[in-house]
Design a protein around this motif. Structure first.
Motif, PDB file in Angstrom:
ATOM      1  N   GLU A  72       0.855  -1.313   0.029  1.00 16.34           N
ATOM      2  CA  GLU A  72      -0.116  -0.116  -0.028  1.00 16.34           C
ATOM      3  C   GLU A  72       0.852   1.256   0.196  1.00 16.34           C
ATOM      4  N   ASN A  73       1.942   1.152   0.888  1.00 11.82           N
ATOM      5  CA  ASN A  73       2.750   2.305   0.938  1.00 11.82           C
ATOM      6  C   ASN A  73       3.504   2.424  -0.545  1.00 11.82           C
ATOM      7  N   MET A  74       3.986   1.560  -1.087  1.00 14.30           N
ATOM      8  CA  MET A  74       4.589   1.720  -2.251  1.00 14.30           C
ATOM      9  C   MET A  74       3.731   2.158  -3.373  1.00 14.30           C
ATOM     10  N   CYS A  75       2.529   1.829  -3.457  1.00 15.87           N
ATOM     11  CA  CYS A  75       1.481   2.443  -4.121  1.00 15.87           C
ATOM     12  C   CYS A  75       1.306   4.102  -4.118  1.00 15.87           C
ATOM     13  N   ASP A  76       1.092   4.300  -2.774  1.00 16.43           N
ATOM     14  CA  ASP A  76       0.939   5.384  -2.276  1.00 16.43           C
ATOM     15  C   ASP A  76       2.249   6.514  -2.824  1.00 16.43           C
ATOM     16  N   LEU A  77       3.449   5.752  -2.567  1.00 14.67           N
ATOM     17  CA  LEU A  77       4.717   6.474  -3.167  1.00 14.67           C
ATOM     18  C   LEU A  77       4.606   7.034  -4.460  1.00 14.67           C
ATOM     19  N   VAL A  78       4.498   5.904  -5.292  1.00 11.26           N
ATOM     20  CA  VAL A  78       4.651   6.319  -6.664  1.00 11.26           C
ATOM     21  C   VAL A  78       3.560   7.290  -7.227  1.00 11.26           C
ATOM     22  N   GLY A  79       2.518   7.237  -6.360  1.00 10.05           N
ATOM     23  CA  GLY A  79       1.333   8.191  -6.654  1.00 10.05           C
ATOM     24  C   GLY A  79       1.754   9.800  -6.302  1.00 10.05           C
ATOM     25  N   GLU A  80       2.325   9.671  -5.071  1.00 11.35           N
ATOM     26  CA  GLU A  80       2.827  10.983  -4.499  1.00 11.35           C
ATOM     27  C   GLU A  80       4.028  11.697  -5.320  1.00 11.35           C
ATOM     28  N   VAL A  81       5.011  10.630  -5.800  1.00  9.30           N
ATOM     29  CA  VAL A  81       6.212  11.150  -6.754  1.00  9.30           C
ATOM     30  C   VAL A  81       5.304  11.878  -7.847  1.00  9.30           C
ATOM     31  N   ALA A  82       4.398  11.033  -8.599  1.00 10.30           N
ATOM     32  CA  ALA A  82       3.922  11.571  -9.970  1.00 10.30           C
ATOM     33  C   ALA A  82       3.243  12.941  -9.674  1.00 10.30           C
ATOM     34  N   ASN A  83       2.373  12.850  -8.491  1.00  9.79           N
ATOM     35  CA  ASN A  83       1.573  14.066  -8.069  1.00  9.79           C
ATOM     36  C   ASN A  83       2.414  15.412  -7.925  1.00  9.79           C
ATOM     37  N   THR A  84       3.363  15.118  -6.922  1.00 11.41           N
ATOM     38  CA  THR A  84       4.527  16.167  -6.635  1.00 11.41           C
ATOM     39  C   THR A  84       5.103  16.956  -7.727  1.00 11.41           C
ATOM     40  N   ILE A  85       5.613  15.913  -8.852  1.00 15.91           N
ATOM     41  CA  ILE A  85       6.683  16.606  -9.997  1.00 15.91           C
ATOM     42  C   ILE A  85       5.444  17.323 -10.635  1.00 15.91           C
ATOM     43  N   SER A  86       4.279  16.673 -10.862  1.00 17.26           N
ATOM     44  CA  SER A  86       3.094  17.292 -11.733  1.00 17.26           C
ATOM     45  C   SER A  86       2.838  18.570 -11.200  1.00 17.26           C
ATOM     46  N   GLY A  87       2.692  18.643 -10.010  1.00 15.18           N
ATOM     47  CA  GLY A  87       2.036  19.934  -9.278  1.00 15.18           C
ATOM     48  C   GLY A  87       3.167  21.097  -9.491  1.00 15.18           C
ATOM     49  N   ASN A  88       4.438  20.462  -9.093  1.00 14.97           N
ATOM     50  CA  ASN A  88       5.414  21.574  -9.264  1.00 14.97           C
ATOM     51  C   ASN A  88       5.458  22.008 -10.559  1.00 14.97           C
ATOM     52  N   ALA A  89       5.268  21.366 -11.503  1.00 11.47           N
ATOM     53  CA  ALA A  89       5.263  21.991 -12.811  1.00 11.47           C
ATOM     54  C   ALA A  89       4.301  23.061 -13.128  1.00 11.47           C
ATOM     55  N   ARG A  90       3.382  23.285 -12.393  1.00 10.58           N
ATOM     56  CA  ARG A  90       2.509  24.523 -12.442  1.00 10.58           C
ATOM     57  C   ARG A  90       2.990  25.941 -12.109  1.00 10.58           C
ATOM     58  N   ARG A  91       4.269  25.630 -11.422  1.00 17.18           N
ATOM     59  CA  ARG A  91       4.966  27.024 -11.361  1.00 17.18           C
ATOM     60  C   ARG A  91       5.282  27.525 -12.739  1.00 17.18           C
ATOM     61  N   PHE A 123      -2.751  24.314 -15.969  1.00 18.83           N
ATOM     62  CA  PHE A 123      -2.270  22.975 -15.914  1.00 18.83           C
ATOM     63  C   PHE A 123      -2.819  22.023 -14.844  1.00 18.83           C
ATOM     64  N   MET A 124      -3.888  21.466 -15.233  1.00 21.35           N
ATOM     65  CA  MET A 124      -4.681  20.868 -14.204  1.00 21.35           C
ATOM     66  C   MET A 124      -4.372  19.380 -13.945  1.00 21.35           C
ATOM     67  N   ILE A 125      -4.082  19.122 -12.678  1.00 16.72           N
ATOM     68  CA  ILE A 125      -3.669  17.565 -12.726  1.00 16.72           C
ATOM     69  C   ILE A 125      -4.764  16.908 -11.794  1.00 16.72           C
ATOM     70  N   SER A 126      -4.770  15.735 -12.186  1.00 20.08           N
ATOM     71  CA  SER A 126      -6.054  14.783 -11.270  1.00 20.08           C
ATOM     72  C   SER A 126      -5.273  14.194 -10.163  1.00 20.08           C
ATOM     73  N   VAL A 127      -6.014  13.556  -9.292  1.00 15.48           N
ATOM     74  CA  VAL A 127      -5.423  12.906  -8.291  1.00 15.48           C
ATOM     75  C   VAL A 127      -4.858  11.514  -9.005  1.00 15.48           C
ATOM     76  N   PRO A 128      -3.829  10.945  -8.091  1.00 16.66           N
ATOM     77  CA  PRO A 128      -2.969   9.915  -8.769  1.00 16.66           C
ATOM     78  C   PRO A 128      -3.908   8.588  -9.089  1.00 16.66           C
ATOM     79  N   THR A 129      -3.544   8.084  -9.780  1.00 18.54           N
ATOM     80  CA  THR A 129      -3.928   6.720 -10.274  1.00 18.54           C
ATOM     81  C   THR A 129      -2.815   5.634 -10.011  1.00 18.54           C
ATOM     82  N   VAL A 130      -2.952   4.636  -9.377  1.00 13.00           N
ATOM     83  CA  VAL A 130      -1.647   3.698  -9.206  1.00 13.00           C
ATOM     84  C   VAL A 130      -2.024   2.294  -9.942  1.00 13.00           C
ATOM     85  N   VAL A 131      -1.000   2.079 -10.553  1.00 14.55           N
ATOM     86  CA  VAL A 131      -0.902   0.659 -11.242  1.00 14.55           C
ATOM     87  C   VAL A 131      -0.015  -0.117 -10.505  1.00 14.55           C
ATOM     88  N   ALA A 132      -0.133  -1.446 -10.303  1.00 19.67           N
ATOM     89  CA  ALA A 132       0.678  -2.349  -9.601  1.00 19.67           C
ATOM     90  C   ALA A 132       0.823  -3.456 -10.746  1.00 19.67           C
TER      91      ALA A 132
END
Lengths: 138, 149
Positions: free
Chosen positions: B82-101, B107-116
């Protein structure tokens, strides 16, 4: 709805903290790395809707709030929390780093903004600044 | 088609993420275009859908061993699926969110979808080129894939 709810202070004199983020590892990181003795975590929530529910039951003094979350995002949640307890201190912790989002959050009632990713030190400094700004700096 | 400057935003975001959140800088390589077939998908993938000013997807994909070490470096003791899924989602979310700078509020971002596993579930937009940003961290490799119209 309990408008203008008054928080019962903890008997140990600490301020109540609620952590709202859809990431479990971020919620746990904030809780684990919290270095401010005056704050005590009373609740965590995985989205804005759950945060509002928890806040109605027991209003926190300080809240850390993510923005991008399912069910209810952080901006809408801030609006709701401020209606319930206008003097709540809210630190936005979000990856959304554009100025417009930060300004919108502050307009809705947030008091500070910390951009993800953050270090433990940045978290502590942001929370201390939040408390200083509200005159809770001992 | 993405510009070099736009890609640099994601390279900087990735570099900043590892230096700050994972407590150890990564070696982030130059982006390259996927010429044939699909971009790489590893064991865990966190995917963000982009809408508004730009449309497409951004995803971070990594192996279990790498995510295990990342969680440990972050001070996390629960090294669960669960935490590994959480982490990949958080990495993608953080880098995408930072891109709004650089990309701005639209530049609208969704909540993460995780695929294992199940790489077939990762679908990139048709007629849009995918750029891969290679990430080497400790002895592990991961990828950030950016596919924007």
């Amino acid at each position: 709805m309990a408008a203008n709810a008054k928080a019962e202070p903890l008997t140990n004199g600490k301020l109540k903290l609620m952590i709202c983020d859809d990431s479990n590892i971020i919620r746990r990181k904030i809780e684990r790395e919290l270095k401010i003795d005056r704050l005590q975590v009373i609740a965590t929530a995985a989205n804005g809707k759950l945060a509002v529910e928890a806040f109605r039951k027991e209003p926190a003094d300080v809240v850390t709030m993510d923005i991008t979350m399912p069910e209810m995002d952080g901006i809408e949640c801030v609006e709701n929390l401020v209606k319930i307890k206008p003097d709540v201190l809210i630190l936005i912790i979000s990856a959304l780093s554009d100025k417009a989002t930060a300004i919108e959050a502050l307009k809705k009632g947030a008091n500070g903004f910390l951009c993800k990713p953050f270090t433990d030190r940045q978290l502590t400094e942001a929370l201390e600044e939040l408390l200083r700004g509200a005159g809770n700096d001992d | 088609m993405m510009t070099k400057v736009e890609l640099e935003t994601f390279v900087e975001g990735t570099t900043n993420y590892f230096a700050t959140a994972a407590n150890q800088p990564a070696s982030v390589g130059s982006p390259y275009i996927v010429q044939e077939g699909r971009p790489t998908v590893q064991e865990f993938t966190g995917l963000i859908s982009i809408a508004g000013k730009r449309r497409g997807i951004v995803y971070f994909t990594a192996s279990r061993p790498m995510l295990t070490v990342m969680l440990m470096r972050m001070g996390e003791t629960e090294l669960t699926q669960e935490n590994m899924c959480d982490l990949v989602g958080e990495v993608a979310n953080t880098i995408s969110g930072n891109a709004r700078r650089d990309f701005g509020k639209d530049f609208m971002i969704s909540v993460p979808t995780v695929v294992a596993g199940e790489p077939e579930k990762i679908v990139t937009p048709d007629n849009t080129r995918s750029f891969v940003i290679p990430i080497n961290w400790r002895s592990h490799s991961a990828q950030l894939v950016v596919c924007l119209e």
